[in-house]
Design an enzyme around this catalytic site. Structure first.
Site: not given
Length: 279
Positions: A12, A41, A74, A124, A126, A164, A192
């Site tokens: 992305c 990741h 992140h 996670h 993020e 996201t 996102c």
């Protein structure tokens, strides 16, 4: 055999930007370059950067003064920036702009007296980073059933944001239930746009083919969302590289679809396509 590739697959914008920034830093040999946690990741991509000299650490305190640290896409909590400044560690901030936007929303509303709700996975990185912009006070909701186990302050004001890469259907179920419970709530859909497009294109392709191959890291949240979406619609293989594919098994399919997570480099996707074309 017909091979179809999802319209939105692979890196992305945020990850591509982070990887380029990290590469540029590694070309500059003036000081050592550290990454606070794995850059993305995808262990294959991380290995390539480690070969170029990137050192992965988990804490700012493990980085010597006057060296460089990459804040990955992140993002991190506010305290990390303070720790880096105190140690005279130079920050190379590759936090995805979409994630940065969430940090600002959370911080602004928290300062206005709102309680923060994050839709996502609390472990996670993020989500851990987002929570760090409201002094780690956020309520984190992963599934709609989690709501039944939470005691909300009915008189409080809430601001709701999301990781996201959250599954869109899951997000909508959670928001619907929260709206039925809470009176004063500001909903901010921070999924996102690239995530939405990737999930939709994977879903559409999965309806057209005999099986799907989803390429991405086993620990990649957005990749696992794609796996779950495709599994509901057709036979699905979740892999990190072409080496996990079985040629004899794939010969049974007339049409195969391919999609990939946001942390999957183009060269890994190309290797999978070449492998399928060799059958």
């Amino acid at each position: 055999m017909e091979i179809k590739i999802a319209k939105n697959a692979g890196f992305c914008f945020g990850v591509k930007r982070a990887m380029q920034m990290a590469s540029d830093e590694l070309d500059d040999k003036s000081t050592e370059v550290y990454s606070l946690g794995p850059l993305i990741h995808n262990k294959q991509a991380v290995s390539k950067y480690e070969e170029k000299g990137l050192k992965v650490v988990e804490e700012i305190e493990n980085i010597p003064s006057n060296e460089r640290v990459i804040i990955r896409s992140h993002g991190v909590g506010e305290i990390v920036y303070n720790e880096a400044e105190n140690k005279s560690v130079k920050i190379v901030d590759t936090t995805c702009p979409y994630v940065k936007k969430i940090h600002k929303i959370v911080n602004d509303f928290y300062k206005k007296g709102y309680k923060i709700i994050i839709i996502g996975n609390k472990t996670h990185p993020e989500v851990v980073g987002i929570n760090g912009w409201c002094e780690n006070s956020a309520i984190v909701i992963k599934n709609v059933d989690d709501i039944d186990n939470i005691e909300f302050d009915k008189d409080a004001k809430y601001c709701v944001v999301s990781q996201t890469t959250v599954d869109i259907d899951n997000y909508e179920k959670i928001v619907e239930k929260l709206n039925s419970i809470l009176k004063d709530t500001v909903m901010k859909n921070t999924i996102c746009s690239a995530t939405k497009e990737r999930q939709l294109s994977a879903k559409n392709l999965a309806k057209e083919v005999d099986c799907m191959i989803v390429i991405g890291g086993k620990h990649s949240s957005n990749t696992q969302k794609l796996v779950n979406i495709c599994k509901d619609l057709t036979n699905t293989f979740a892999i990190e590289t072409k080496d996990e594919l079985n040629k004899e098994e794939l010969k049974n399919y007339k049409s195969i679809g391919i999609t990939a997570g946001a942390s999957t480099p183009d060269w890994i996707i190309s290797e999978v396509i070449d492998f399928l074309e060799s059958i």
